[in-house]
Design a protein around this motif. Structure first.
Motif, PDB file in Angstrom:
ATOM      1  N   LEU A  92       0.833  -1.205   0.000  1.00  0.00           N
ATOM      2  CA  LEU A  92       0.000   0.000   0.000  1.00  0.00           C
ATOM      3  C   LEU A  92       0.864   1.249   0.000  1.00  0.00           C
ATOM      4  CD1 LEU A  92      -2.857   1.286   0.302  1.00  0.00           C
ATOM      5  CD2 LEU A  92      -2.511   1.146   2.786  1.00  0.00           C
ATOM      6  N   ASN A 248      -4.551  -1.301   7.534  1.00  0.00           N
ATOM      7  CA  ASN A 248      -3.576  -2.152   6.863  1.00  0.00           C
ATOM      8  C   ASN A 248      -3.213  -3.254   7.859  1.00  0.00           C
ATOM      9  OD1 ASN A 248      -1.379  -3.382   5.691  1.00  0.00           O
ATOM     10  ND2 ASN A 248      -0.318  -1.484   5.161  1.00  0.00           N
ATOM     11  N   TYR A 297      -2.320  -7.801   3.239  1.00  0.00           N
ATOM     12  CA  TYR A 297      -1.144  -7.916   2.385  1.00  0.00           C
ATOM     13  C   TYR A 297      -1.184  -9.167   1.517  1.00  0.00           C
ATOM     14  CZ  TYR A 297       3.805  -7.630   1.061  1.00  0.00           C
ATOM     15  OH  TYR A 297       4.985  -7.532   0.352  1.00  0.00           O
TER      16      TYR A 297
END
Length: 327
Positions: A92, A248, A297
């Motif tokens: 990201l 995230n 991820y």
């Protein structure tokens, strides 16, 4: 609409009798476009860039305490190959308007043949960044969720030069110490390569390190949240702007089926598998309760979606990709 099975079989037989066209209207391209996806988090502009597929091979060794038959059943029922667990690598990049922040770097080529430990489909971050219009020299900070090979080995190139020459590197002190300590080379076979790789990549930025603290903002709008277990310093990040939040989640869960449907299963690359499982279960429950959007991820490209509760765990609902406007 109820279509009789015989009708479908008959249609298939009819198609099979059509002569094969010797020449297609257009040639096959036999290549893939660059892998990047852009979207908004409030006032921030975000871009997911792929480092490529990371194949684990047979899933059994990655989940050594889990019943083989149950692994196969979960994979098959979700239309996944039972003999191949494939992970993505979704890095990201967040443009806050003041800084350009990269989360994790992928495998890179800093360790030569060791960088290919998961095969030739990894190591594509830099070329996909450039395809997305982002030069590595523009990155102001690399924030690491942790210091495993597929998250920090592209900090430098094969000659040891910084791939992000103007960037600071943010990581927890716990991970920095653990993954650069030669004494930790004992243990599983992969530890020696992991320690050597982390040392080479992280030491190149020793003069520009930022130590991440649980609960504190690394930069305005990006808050660190300790999520230990996968590594002792593993950290996830809440990115908030304009009333919207994206988390995230790093390596909180590696597989969108096996570790969501069975969040307490242990994963062989976890430093502390039992701690990791408990951390994962708590975080997934919070994501489901708060309806938080997540960037994972290792989940299927581009890794954006939501977690919802299922009978024995959770399920992954991918977010639709907006390809006509930035929202």
């Amino acid at each position: 609409m109820n279509i009789p099975r015989r009708t479908l079989l008959g249609a298939g037989a009819a198609l099979a009798s059509v002569p094969f066209m010797a020449e297609a209207a257009a040639p096959f391209r036999n290549d893939l476009p660059p892998a990047w996806h852009r979207f908004r988090i409030g006032e921030f502009e975000a871009t997911v860039v792929s480092d490529g597929r990371l194949p684990l091979g047979q899933p059994g060794p990655a989940f050594p305490a889990s019943p083989a038959a149950e692994i196969a059943s979960l994979m098959e029922s979700n239309f996944l190959p039972v003999n191949a667990a494939n992970l993505e690598q979704n890095a990201l990049i967040v443009n806050t308007g003041r800084q350009l922040i990269l989360f994790d770097t992928g495998m890179g080529d800093s360790m030569g043949a060791a960088s290919q430990m998961f095969g030739p489909t990894t190591g594509r971050l830099l070329r996909n960044m450039r395809a997305a219009g982002i030069e590595p020299a523009q990155i102001d900070m690399v924030i690491l969720t942790h210091a495993h090979c597929d998250h920090c080995w592209a900090l430098v190139d094969a000659q040891g030069n910084r791939n992000f020459p103007n960037a600071q590197v943010a990581v927890t002190e716990t991970d920095l110490r653990y993954w650069t300590d030669p004494a930790n080379k004992r243990g599983p076979e992969f530890m020696t390569a992991f320690i050597d790789g982390a040392t080479k990549n992280l030491n190149a930025y020793r003069d520009r390190m930022v130590m991440v603290r649980d609960g504190a903002e690394v930069v305005p709008g990006i808050q660190a949240i300790a999520a230990p277990g996968h590594t002792l310093g593993h950290t996830i990040y809440a990115i908030t702007s304009g009333g919207r939040t994206l988390v995230n989640s790093g390596d909180l869960a590696h597989h969108q089926v096996l570790l969501l449907r069975r969040p307490l299963w242990e994963f062989s690359f976890d430093t502390d598998p039992k701690m990791s499982a408990q951390t994962r279960a708590r975080a997934l429950d919070r994501f489901a309760t708060d309806r938080t959007q997540v960037l994972s991820y290792h989940f299927p490209w581009p890794g954006l979606g939501h977690v919802v509760r299922e009978t024995e765990g959770f399920s992954w609902l991918p977010s639709p990709m907006e390809v006509t406007s930035l929202e």
